[in-house]
Write an enzyme that holds these catalytic residues in place. Structure first.
Site, PDB file in Angstrom:
ATOM      1  N   GLN A   1      -4.258  -1.343   9.877  1.00 41.51           N
ATOM      2  CA  GLN A   1      -4.276  -2.680   9.276  1.00 41.51           C
ATOM      3  C   GLN A   1      -4.888  -3.694  10.240  1.00 41.51           C
ATOM      4  OE1 GLN A   1      -3.507  -3.309   6.105  1.00 41.51           O
ATOM      5  NE2 GLN A   1      -3.839  -5.511   6.262  1.00 41.51           N
TER       6      GLN A   1
ATOM      7  N   ASP B   1     -10.695   3.331   4.349  1.00 40.78           N
ATOM      8  CA  ASP B   1     -11.089   1.914   4.312  1.00 40.78           C
ATOM      9  C   ASP B   1     -12.610   1.768   4.187  1.00 40.78           C
ATOM     10  OD1 ASP B   1      -9.294  -0.252   4.400  1.00 40.78           O
ATOM     11  OD2 ASP B   1      -8.755   0.150   6.484  1.00 40.78           O
TER      12      ASP B   1
ATOM     13  N   LYS C   1       0.850  -1.210   0.000  1.00 40.13           N
ATOM     14  CA  LYS C   1       0.000   0.000   0.000  1.00 40.13           C
ATOM     15  C   LYS C   1       0.878   1.250   0.000  1.00 40.13           C
ATOM     16  CE  LYS C   1      -3.765  -2.383   2.343  1.00 40.13           C
ATOM     17  NZ  LYS C   1      -4.423  -2.782   3.587  1.00 40.13           N
TER      18      LYS C   1
HETATM   19  N1  GUN Z   1      -6.889  -6.570   6.513  1.00 37.89           N
HETATM   20  C1  GUN Z   1      -7.278  -7.303   5.440  1.00 37.89           C
HETATM   21  N2  GUN Z   1      -7.884  -6.511   4.510  1.00 37.89           N
HETATM   22  C2  GUN Z   1      -7.878  -5.257   5.020  1.00 37.89           C
HETATM   23  C3  GUN Z   1      -8.343  -4.014   4.521  1.00 37.89           C
HETATM   24  O1  GUN Z   1      -8.914  -3.897   3.423  1.00 37.89           O
HETATM   25  N3  GUN Z   1      -8.151  -2.943   5.349  1.00 37.89           N
HETATM   26  C4  GUN Z   1      -7.545  -3.048   6.560  1.00 37.89           C
HETATM   27  N4  GUN Z   1      -7.411  -1.937   7.298  1.00 37.89           N
HETATM   28  N5  GUN Z   1      -7.102  -4.191   7.048  1.00 37.89           N
HETATM   29  C5  GUN Z   1      -7.259  -5.295   6.272  1.00 37.89           C
END
Ligand code: GUN
Length: 302
Positions: free
Chosen positions: A98, A121, A54
């Protein structure tokens, strides 16, 4: 192979180019770039690799980016204080914590502490509510469902009046994508069924699907005989089923398998996403778009 392959990598490249052009334009006109912070607590290997990807993408697009890595034993109180710090930071338009978080931290409490206007998100209850209402209310559609819908649109699959069957009812994928596909909107207007672990006859429902979206987290769950000939199959599963040595780098990498038996399904479906290289690359792309849009909302450009 009869099905058309819907390649997330190609769609990602096209969208990232569009985002980069907009970032440059905003930078020229307003002297500002989108800012994204990712907060990672602990050392879960999958989370490290997601967060690294990311941040690398954000950097490549010219975003201001911060990867804030915190130790496994960080207290909930300290994490909430960190979120508050970034809520107040004007250079940050998007905050991503995350998941999963270490045991002992209440993830709901943490997600609810993020400013809804920086919740790229789309997990904050305010944004979940906005998504449910649809239309102009929506600010940050959650990234994986937004990526799925974008793939369906760009693949030219008809959604209006289509039977969409979603396998899985998670807050991150199943529930939001089902909600998005039923809205009165482009790439939607479908008749939606959600099936899950307690559904009596999974096969019966899957066989009716013009568009089958599978986010169950069970490798090879969907059998070829469950697929309607000519349908569109979107496989969201990213299951680590082993390890191998990469031909490119010589390093150990995970062997990934989807929720659909791809080799057999591609002979029956009209279009299908591969794993890897399907939905996966779209999630990060949509995160970048949400972060750009967050800045655009702030500047009154949206
Ligand atoms: N863990 C797995 N997928 C995601 C996501 O799309 N966002 C976040 N913040 N954590 C994750």
């Amino acid at each position: 192979m009869s099905a058309k392959l819907i390649k997330g990598t190609e769609i990602r490249d096209a969208i990232l180019k569009e985002i980069e052009a907009e970032v440059n334009e905003i930078k020229e006109k307003h002297g500002i770039v989108p800012g994204l912070v990712t907060i990672l607590v602990g050392e879960n290997p999958a989370s490290i690799s997601y967060v690294t990807a990311k941040i690398r993408t954000a950097k490549d697009l010219g975003f201001h980016e911060i990867q804030d890595s915190q130790p496994e034993d960080l207290t909930e109180e300290k994490l909430l204080a960190l979120v508050e710090k970034y809520n107040k930071d004007d250079s940050i338009n998007g905050i991503l914590v995350q998941l999963p978080l270490p045991k002992g931290i209440d993830d709901k409490k943490v997600l609810n502490a993020i400013d809804p206007d920086k919740d790229v998100d789309g997990f904050h209850p305010v944004n979940v509510g906005r998504l449910m209402i649809g239309g102009d209310e929506v600010k940050f559609p959650p990234c994986t469902p937004a990526g799925i819908q974008e793939m369906i649109i760009r693949a030219g699959v008809e959604t209006s009046g289509a039977e969409v069957v979603v396998v899985g009812r998670s807050n991150i994928v199943g529930k939001p994508i089902a909600n998005m596909m039923l809205q009165k909107a482009k790439g939607a207007n479908a008749t939606v069924t959600i099936v899950h672990t307690r559904t009596k006859d999974l096969a019966f429902h899957c066989k009716r699907a013009d568009i089958l979206i599978v986010a169950a987290g069970v490798p090879g769950l969907v059998k070829p005989e469950w697929i309607k000939p000519g349908s569109c199959v979107i496989d969201v599963g990213v299951n680590r089923v082993g390890e191998k040595i990469s031909e490119k780098t010589g390093k150990k990498i995970a062997i990934l398998k989807g929720d659909v038996d791809f080799d057999a399904a591609k002979e029956i479906a009209g279009s299908i996403t591969p794993v890897p290289g399907g939905v996966g690359p779209m999630t990060i792309t949509m995160l970048m778009r949400n972060t750009l849009n967050s800045l655009k909302f702030k500047l009154g450009l949206m």
